[in-house]
Design an enzyme around this catalytic site. Structure first.
Site, PDB file in Angstrom:
ATOM      1  N   GLU A  39     -15.027  -9.855   9.568  1.00  8.71           N
ATOM      2  CA  GLU A  39     -15.989 -10.151   8.510  1.00  8.71           C
ATOM      3  C   GLU A  39     -17.338 -10.319   9.190  1.00  8.71           C
ATOM      4  O   GLU A  39     -17.452 -11.108  10.136  1.00  8.71           O
ATOM      5  CB  GLU A  39     -15.613 -11.447   7.782  1.00  8.71           C
ATOM      6  CG  GLU A  39     -16.579 -11.718   6.641  1.00  8.71           C
ATOM      7  CD  GLU A  39     -16.408 -13.079   5.984  1.00  8.71           C
ATOM      8  OE1 GLU A  39     -15.747 -13.960   6.574  1.00  8.71           O
ATOM      9  OE2 GLU A  39     -16.950 -13.263   4.875  1.00  8.71           O
ATOM     10  N   ARG A 271      -3.053 -16.714  17.496  1.00  9.50           N
ATOM     11  CA  ARG A 271      -4.405 -16.525  17.999  1.00  9.50           C
ATOM     12  C   ARG A 271      -4.555 -17.198  19.357  1.00  9.50           C
ATOM     13  O   ARG A 271      -3.749 -18.030  19.763  1.00  9.50           O
ATOM     14  CB  ARG A 271      -5.420 -17.040  16.992  1.00  9.50           C
ATOM     15  CG  ARG A 271      -5.200 -18.480  16.587  1.00  9.50           C
ATOM     16  CD  ARG A 271      -5.877 -18.811  15.276  1.00  9.50           C
ATOM     17  NE  ARG A 271      -7.258 -18.372  15.268  1.00  9.50           N
ATOM     18  CZ  ARG A 271      -8.010 -18.294  14.175  1.00  9.50           C
ATOM     19  NH1 ARG A 271      -7.510 -18.622  13.007  1.00  9.50           N
ATOM     20  NH2 ARG A 271      -9.264 -17.905  14.230  1.00  9.50           N
ATOM     21  N   LYS A 281     -14.995 -20.548  14.388  1.00  9.84           N
ATOM     22  CA  LYS A 281     -16.326 -20.073  14.041  1.00  9.84           C
ATOM     23  C   LYS A 281     -17.210 -21.237  13.622  1.00  9.84           C
ATOM     24  O   LYS A 281     -18.383 -21.298  13.949  1.00  9.84           O
ATOM     25  CB  LYS A 281     -16.187 -19.084  12.881  1.00  9.84           C
ATOM     26  CG  LYS A 281     -16.997 -17.808  13.049  1.00  9.84           C
ATOM     27  CD  LYS A 281     -16.724 -16.873  11.893  1.00  9.84           C
ATOM     28  CE  LYS A 281     -16.135 -15.562  12.375  1.00  9.84           C
ATOM     29  NZ  LYS A 281     -15.968 -14.582  11.294  1.00  9.84           N
TER      30      LYS A 281
END
Length: 568
Positions: A39, A271, A281
């Site tokens: 994104e 992850r 983030k």
RNA sequence: UGCGGGAUGGUGUAGCGGUAGCACGGAUGACUCUGGAUCAUCAAGCCUAGGUUCGAUCCCUAGUCCCGCAGCCA
């Protein structure tokens, strides 16, 4: 032979699965096809690198294809700036998507068409519940939801409403399109998930063309199906979405077979986490916005941009990912593994140079007044092809302050009063006098040198244990050096939820050494070059921070230091 | 009495019924004009309890612990 090739393949559960799929003919004659779907709302970090390289390597190893697809379904958060940085970062990492660069927004029209078919098939409906009401109707983790009163609208009415949503007749939040699945499912994602919402906002690519935007859960599987993605890899938190993913893909296959290129399947993997760093983030953004670091590309950041500016090579990152592997178990990789990969890569790539980071002046009392002697040094020990260079040696030099100890322990192999040490590439010196200022701080050392001990022509028979680096004062070039340490003082800055992670920031994470003496060869260095400053670590000529004539070097990683271990 | 995942040396990851391997980290030694690199050696592991089996990290049962999920974010 085939067995040999198989044997060379990575052994992780995803590779195993793909090999099985191939063996069972699940792909037909279609090549393996993966994608990376960022994104564009932030910078990529080393965790993304894991996903990028995993997807890219699969395509490479199985001779398939790898797409880059921007997941830009939310106009409020996404920006062109991030598209650009993401492209730059992925290129730099070496993952090649050829001409297959897509934006999920490219397919908005097709998606709208798919949504209308869903409505006609009675599999989606327009819901007028407010966001709060939708939440209430959804139920909780342990209690089932209840059906929306708008669930059984006729498809004519739904179609009409959906069209009017698109035309912009309704304000944000007034209505949504929902998939009609199962309000009583144990999986919250299946409780009639919202698939389109009204957002009167300009999109970075489609401008004001749309005021309704698809949700990830609707958009992503459909985009995968449209692009013919065979293996859609994502992180563990999407596991719960898989049934919905499959529902969308099956529906697309049923209602839009002409557009669907493949029945894509989702597979989740854990992850990446690393010690001494944060990866979310949100947290990285806070570090930037609260000025704990200088920006997204601060060399202490785990962002790709930060690592690049730090001087880490894409090869080291690729090697790191290979060693880390991939599994479904939560894990936190030791930073030391990453540092090892960096050192190993740079060991044979970075020419050596001498720089004194914390200078202490040494006067060689028996050196002929004013004499400069050029001594020859290897650029890359063990690699003759890298050649040699001439380094000026004089009677006044700098050595590292911590290479001298007034009261040296037995294991200290460097310079001490009355003790000898070799100056790398030059002579053996012996310390005869320590000069201090009024505060007792050592300001200068007086030493004598032994003329018989010249490197490679030593006739003295002397054996000294210590070899230190040095820079001749008269010929020194001066540079700025940034020494980096971990951004956090604790292995897991997120462990204690009570404490804010910014409280664990390492005040010593950046140490600036201004105007530090370096051998003159440093003047030939170019921005982007990497060197090993002898005994001090690997350094990168930072083109962002450097100005004409005054280079700034970032320490990529220090050398392993077994003296430091002995020392404590 | 929601749903979905996961547990192999300090860390990461192989092994999927037949003596538990690799890498990082650690220790020791050798070598070295970088206390770097290199080389050699060593220590260190299958969450627990039952069961199946000649044999279980692997299969079964029951537990324990850990992670994720209730955005009109992705």
């Amino acid at each position: 032979m085939t067995e040999k090739i198989e044997g060379d393949m990575k052994t992780n559960f995803i590779y195993t699965m793909i090999k099985d799929d191939l063996k069972n003919g699940l792909l037909g004659n279609k090549p393996v096809h993966t994608r990376f779907p960022p994104e564009p709302n932030g910078y990529l970090h080393i965790g993304h690198a894991k996903a990028i390289l995993l997807n890219y390597n699969i395509a490479r190893d199985f001779k398939g294809f790898f797409n880059l697809r921007f997941d830009d379904t939310n106009p409020i958060k996404e920006e062109q700036e991030f598209v650009d940085s993401i492209i730059e970062d992925i290129r730099w990492l070496g993952a090649d998507w050829g001409d297959r660069q897509f934006f999920t927004s490219d397919y908005f029209e097709t998606k709208y068409e798919f949504a209308t078919r869903l409505i006609k098939a009675g599999k989606a409906y327009v819901c007028d519940l407010s966001p709060e009401e939708i939440r209430e109707y959804r139920g909780t983790l342990t209690e089932p939801g209840q059906e929306s009163p708008y669930r059984d609208r006729s498809s004519e009415e739904n179609l009409d409403l959906f069209e009017r949503m698109r035309r912009g007749e309704f304000p944000n939040g007034s209505r949504v399109l929902r998939a009609k699945i199962d309000m009583f499912s144990g999986n919250l994602n299946m409780r009639d998930p919202v698939i389109y919402r009204i957002l009167h906002a300009d999109h970075h690519r489609t401008g004001d063309k749309w005021c309704i935007y698809p949700m990830y859960d609707f958009d992503h599987p459909f985009s995968d199906a449209l692009e013919g993605i065979t293996h859609s890899l994502c992180s563990i938190e999407y596991s719960d979405h898989r049934p919905l993913y499959d529902w969308i893909v099956e529906s697309a296959l049923e209602l839009m077979p002409e557009e669907v290129k493949f029945r894509s399947r989702q597979t989740e993997f854990a992850r990446l986490n690393m010690t001494y760093t944060v990866m979310s983030k949100r947290k990285l953004r806070r570090l930037v916005e609260e000025n704990h670091v200088s920006g997204w590309d601060d060399p202490r950041m785990p962002t790709i941009a930060g690592l690049r500016r730090r001087g880490v090579t894409p090869e080291a990152i690729a090697d790191f990912q290979d060693r880390v592997g991939v599994s479904r178990a939560d894990s936190t990789v030791d930073l030391a593994l990453f540092e090892h990969c960096i050192r190993q890569d740079l060991e044979t790539k970075a020419p050596r140079l001498m720089v004194v980071l914390d200078p202490l002046k040494v006067v060689i009392t028996n050196w002929p007044e004013g004499k400069t002697e050029m001594v020859e040094m290897e650029n890359m020990p063990g690699d003759v092809s890298a050649g040699t260079r001439k380094v000026p040696f004089t009677g006044e030099i700098f050595i590292e302050r911590d290479d001298f100890m007034e009261e040296a322990p037995k294991k200290f192999f460097r310079l001490a009063p009355g003790k000898e040490v070799r100056l790398k590439g030059a002579y053996i010196i012996c310390c005869e006098k320590v000069i201090k200022d009024e505060n007792g701080k050592i300001t200068e050392l007086h030493c004598n040198y032994d003329p018989r001990t010249k490197s490679n022509q030593d006739t003295s028979g002397k054996k000294v244990k210590g070899v230190i680096h040095w820079v001749a004062e008269k010929h020194a070039a001066f540079i700025d050096v940034n020494l980096y340490d971990t951004l956090f003082t604790v292995e897991n800055p997120e462990e204690d939820n009570e404490k804010d992670f910014t409280g664990q920031i390492n005040p010593q994470s950046l140490i600036v050494c201004k105007n530090v003496p370096a051998e003159p060869a440093v003047k030939e260095a170019l921005p982007g070059n990497r060197f090993q400053f002898l005994r001090k670590g690997y350094f990168y000529y930072d083109s962002v921070a450097s100005r004409e004539g005054s280079p700034v070097f970032n320490r990529v990683v220090a050398l392993r230091d077994s003296w430091a271990k002995v020392n404590n």
